[in-house]
Write a protein that holds these residues in place. Structure first.
Motif, PDB file in Angstrom:
ATOM      1  N   VAL A 115       0.856  -1.189   0.000  1.00 31.27           N
ATOM      2  CA  VAL A 115       0.000   0.000   0.000  1.00 31.27           C
ATOM      3  C   VAL A 115       0.895   1.242   0.000  1.00 31.27           C
ATOM      4  CG1 VAL A 115      -1.834   1.260   1.182  1.00 31.27           C
ATOM      5  CG2 VAL A 115      -1.768  -1.227   1.290  1.00 31.27           C
ATOM      6  N   VAL A 116       0.618   2.150  -0.913  1.00 33.57           N
ATOM      7  CA  VAL A 116       1.346   3.426  -0.981  1.00 33.57           C
ATOM      8  C   VAL A 116       0.329   4.563  -1.068  1.00 33.57           C
ATOM      9  CG1 VAL A 116       3.438   2.480  -2.042  1.00 33.57           C
ATOM     10  CG2 VAL A 116       1.595   3.277  -3.496  1.00 33.57           C
ATOM     11  N   GLN A 117       0.758   5.723  -0.548  1.00 36.85           N
ATOM     12  CA  GLN A 117      -0.121   6.884  -0.630  1.00 36.85           C
ATOM     13  C   GLN A 117       0.256   7.683  -1.870  1.00 36.85           C
ATOM     14  OE1 GLN A 117      -0.198   9.287   2.871  1.00 36.85           O
ATOM     15  NE2 GLN A 117      -1.899  10.550   2.134  1.00 36.85           N
ATOM     16  N   ASN A 118      -0.741   8.005  -2.661  1.00 41.67           N
ATOM     17  CA  ASN A 118      -0.540   8.767  -3.891  1.00 41.67           C
ATOM     18  C   ASN A 118      -1.445   9.999  -3.817  1.00 41.67           C
ATOM     19  OD1 ASN A 118       0.039   9.658  -6.443  1.00 41.67           O
ATOM     20  ND2 ASN A 118      -0.847   7.873  -7.504  1.00 41.67           N
ATOM     21  N   GLY A 119      -0.853  11.100  -3.347  1.00 43.02           N
ATOM     22  CA  GLY A 119      -1.654  12.317  -3.152  1.00 43.02           C
ATOM     23  C   GLY A 119      -2.590  12.130  -1.983  1.00 43.02           C
ATOM     24  N   VAL A 123      -3.185   3.518  -2.605  1.00 43.27           N
ATOM     25  CA  VAL A 123      -3.208   2.525  -3.682  1.00 43.27           C
ATOM     26  C   VAL A 123      -2.636   1.221  -3.138  1.00 43.27           C
ATOM     27  CG1 VAL A 123      -2.414   1.936  -6.005  1.00 43.27           C
ATOM     28  CG2 VAL A 123      -2.866   4.337  -5.410  1.00 43.27           C
ATOM     29  N   ALA A 124      -3.445   0.172  -3.158  1.00 47.06           N
ATOM     30  CA  ALA A 124      -3.003  -1.173  -2.752  1.00 47.06           C
ATOM     31  C   ALA A 124      -2.729  -1.987  -4.008  1.00 47.06           C
ATOM     32  CB  ALA A 124      -4.070  -1.835  -1.902  1.00 47.06           C
ATOM     33  N   GLN A 157      -0.006 -10.774 -13.809  1.00 43.91           N
ATOM     34  CA  GLN A 157      -0.941  -9.653 -13.727  1.00 43.91           C
ATOM     35  C   GLN A 157      -0.656  -8.827 -12.481  1.00 43.91           C
ATOM     36  OE1 GLN A 157      -4.547 -11.982 -13.699  1.00 43.91           O
ATOM     37  NE2 GLN A 157      -4.822 -11.708 -15.904  1.00 43.91           N
ATOM     38  N   GLU A 158      -0.860  -7.514 -12.614  1.00 42.33           N
ATOM     39  CA  GLU A 158      -0.752  -6.611 -11.469  1.00 42.33           C
ATOM     40  C   GLU A 158      -2.147  -6.089 -11.170  1.00 42.33           C
ATOM     41  OE1 GLU A 158       1.283  -2.371 -10.200  1.00 42.33           O
ATOM     42  OE2 GLU A 158       2.216  -3.559 -11.811  1.00 42.33           O
ATOM     43  N   PHE A 159      -2.567  -6.264  -9.916  1.00 40.60           N
ATOM     44  CA  PHE A 159      -3.887  -5.827  -9.472  1.00 40.60           C
ATOM     45  C   PHE A 159      -3.736  -4.574  -8.614  1.00 40.60           C
ATOM     46  CE2 PHE A 159      -4.333 -10.266 -10.435  1.00 40.60           C
ATOM     47  CZ  PHE A 159      -5.603 -10.388 -10.970  1.00 40.60           C
ATOM     48  N   GLU A 160      -4.752  -3.714  -8.661  1.00 42.17           N
ATOM     49  CA  GLU A 160      -4.694  -2.449  -7.939  1.00 42.17           C
ATOM     50  C   GLU A 160      -6.081  -2.076  -7.419  1.00 42.17           C
ATOM     51  OE1 GLU A 160      -3.696   1.573  -9.850  1.00 42.17           O
ATOM     52  OE2 GLU A 160      -1.734   0.596  -9.588  1.00 42.17           O
ATOM     53  N   SER A 161      -6.073  -1.457  -6.222  1.00 41.93           N
ATOM     54  CA  SER A 161      -7.298  -0.927  -5.633  1.00 41.93           C
ATOM     55  C   SER A 161      -6.982   0.455  -5.084  1.00 41.93           C
ATOM     56  CB  SER A 161      -7.781  -1.838  -4.510  1.00 41.93           C
ATOM     57  OG  SER A 161      -8.854  -1.248  -3.813  1.00 41.93           O
ATOM     58  N   ARG A 162      -7.855   1.422  -5.346  1.00 40.55           N
ATOM     59  CA  ARG A 162      -7.660   2.800  -4.877  1.00 40.55           C
ATOM     60  C   ARG A 162      -8.814   3.191  -3.952  1.00 40.55           C
ATOM     61  NH1 ARG A 162      -4.075   5.948  -8.086  1.00 40.55           N
ATOM     62  NH2 ARG A 162      -3.109   4.646  -9.667  1.00 40.55           N
ATOM     63  N   ALA A 163      -8.425   3.874  -2.850  1.00 39.28           N
ATOM     64  CA  ALA A 163      -9.453   4.336  -1.897  1.00 39.28           C
ATOM     65  C   ALA A 163      -8.903   5.505  -1.082  1.00 39.28           C
ATOM     66  CB  ALA A 163      -9.869   3.201  -0.981  1.00 39.28           C
ATOM     67  N   ALA A 164      -9.793   6.128  -0.303  1.00 42.78           N
ATOM     68  CA  ALA A 164      -9.398   7.297   0.496  1.00 42.78           C
ATOM     69  C   ALA A 164      -8.622   6.907   1.747  1.00 42.78           C
ATOM     70  CB  ALA A 164     -10.640   8.103   0.893  1.00 42.78           C
ATOM     71  N   ALA A 169      -8.538   0.681   0.854  1.00 45.25           N
ATOM     72  CA  ALA A 169      -7.777   0.236  -0.325  1.00 45.25           C
ATOM     73  C   ALA A 169      -7.451  -1.252  -0.231  1.00 45.25           C
ATOM     74  CB  ALA A 169      -6.502   1.058  -0.466  1.00 45.25           C
ATOM     75  N   LEU A 170      -7.102  -1.720   0.973  1.00 43.13           N
ATOM     76  CA  LEU A 170      -6.762  -3.141   1.161  1.00 43.13           C
ATOM     77  C   LEU A 170      -7.978  -4.054   0.995  1.00 43.13           C
ATOM     78  CD1 LEU A 170      -4.284  -2.933   4.152  1.00 43.13           C
ATOM     79  CD2 LEU A 170      -3.765  -3.695   1.832  1.00 43.13           C
ATOM     80  N   THR A 171      -9.144  -3.595   1.352  1.00 42.83           N
ATOM     81  CA  THR A 171     -10.341  -4.438   1.265  1.00 42.83           C
ATOM     82  C   THR A 171     -11.205  -4.112   0.052  1.00 42.83           C
ATOM     83  OG1 THR A 171     -11.551  -2.883   2.682  1.00 42.83           O
ATOM     84  CG2 THR A 171     -10.465  -4.775   3.755  1.00 42.83           C
ATOM     85  N   GLY A 172     -10.772  -3.181  -0.772  1.00 41.84           N
ATOM     86  CA  GLY A 172     -11.566  -2.755  -1.917  1.00 41.84           C
ATOM     87  C   GLY A 172     -11.559  -3.757  -3.064  1.00 41.84           C
ATOM     88  N   ASP A 173     -12.224  -3.379  -4.140  1.00 40.46           N
ATOM     89  CA  ASP A 173     -12.266  -4.209  -5.345  1.00 40.46           C
ATOM     90  C   ASP A 173     -10.985  -4.002  -6.146  1.00 40.46           C
ATOM     91  OD1 ASP A 173     -14.767  -5.246  -4.812  1.00 40.46           O
ATOM     92  OD2 ASP A 173     -15.797  -3.579  -5.822  1.00 40.46           O
ATOM     93  N   PHE A 174     -10.272  -5.091  -6.379  1.00 39.16           N
ATOM     94  CA  PHE A 174      -9.028  -5.023  -7.141  1.00 39.16           C
ATOM     95  C   PHE A 174      -9.318  -5.307  -8.606  1.00 39.16           C
ATOM     96  CE2 PHE A 174      -7.383  -5.428  -2.929  1.00 39.16           C
ATOM     97  CZ  PHE A 174      -6.152  -4.798  -2.952  1.00 39.16           C
ATOM     98  N   SER A 175      -8.647  -4.588  -9.461  1.00 30.82           N
ATOM     99  CA  SER A 175      -8.787  -4.811 -10.904  1.00 30.82           C
ATOM    100  C   SER A 175      -7.398  -4.900 -11.528  1.00 30.82           C
ATOM    101  CB  SER A 175      -9.595  -3.692 -11.559  1.00 30.82           C
ATOM    102  OG  SER A 175      -8.960  -2.450 -11.340  1.00 30.82           O
TER     103      SER A 175
END
Length: 195
Positions: A115-119, A123-124, A157-164, A169-175
């Motif tokens: 998990v990293v903070q982007n702004g 982003v997980a 594949q690389e999966f990513e989830s973005r949240a506030a 972000a860790l429990t969100g929907d990954f795509s």
């Protein structure tokens, strides 16, 4: 392609039997064609017996040769060694085990996401190998050393989830945000696949 190899192998196995029958003068009668050839052979045997001279008392005369012989043909034995299907099955087993190991050892993975903070959002991310994308292929080796060459193809594949928040972000929907196709080439030598 497999049927062509099987037909070629069948021809190679029947050639020695056919050659041996031709050299000995034997006649091979198959069960399917027995009815077609039984009557002409019986007529030929009868004619040969009629033409044969009566037994003479001359001791220098050579005995008459037999006109026909029926040779028993035994079914050809399976060639010793591995078939290409056996080798391909070994490659499939190896490739599935390899993908399981890769999914366990990739970092970040599904159980250990990064998990990293982007702004102002988090982003997980994690990486995974898609087991449904696995395909394998076996080819005859062209050069010395290996008997076969194998191809293992799969998708990373690389999966990513973005949240506030980090937790969201860790429990969100990954795509899937990135995917790459990987092709590995390995060789088969002395009864096993070598990476």
């Amino acid at each position: 392609m497999k049927q062509g190899r099987i037909a070629l192998a069948a021809k190679a196995l029947t050639l020695p039997v056919t050659l041996a029958l031709a050299l000995t003068g034997a006649v091979c009668v198959s069960p399917a064609g027995a009815a077609d050839t039984a009557a002409p052979q019986a007529q030929q045997t009868k004619k040969t017996q009629e033409k044969a001279p009566a037994k003479s008392t001359d001791k220098t005369a050579k005995p008459a040769a037999k006109s026909t012989q029926v040779a028993k043909v035994t079914p050809a034995k399976k060639p010793v060694g591995e078939t290409i299907e056996d080798v391909h099955n070994k490659l499939d087993t190896l490739a599935r085990a390899k993908l399981r190991h890769m999914n366990e050892s990739l970092r970040p993975c599904q159980t250990r996401k990064d998990v990293v903070q982007n702004g102002n959002e988090f982003v997980a991310r994690y990486l995974a190998v898609d087991p449904d994308s696995l395909s394998t292929d076996v080819h005859d080796a062209q050069g010395p050393g290996a008997k076969y060459v194998g191809l293992i193809v799969y998708h990373e594949q690389e999966f990513e989830s973005r949240a506030a928040s980090k937790e969201a972000a860790l429990t969100g929907d990954f795509s899937v945000v990135k995917a790459r196709r990987v092709t590995e080439i390995i060789r088969y030598d002395k009864g096993k696949w070598i990476d």
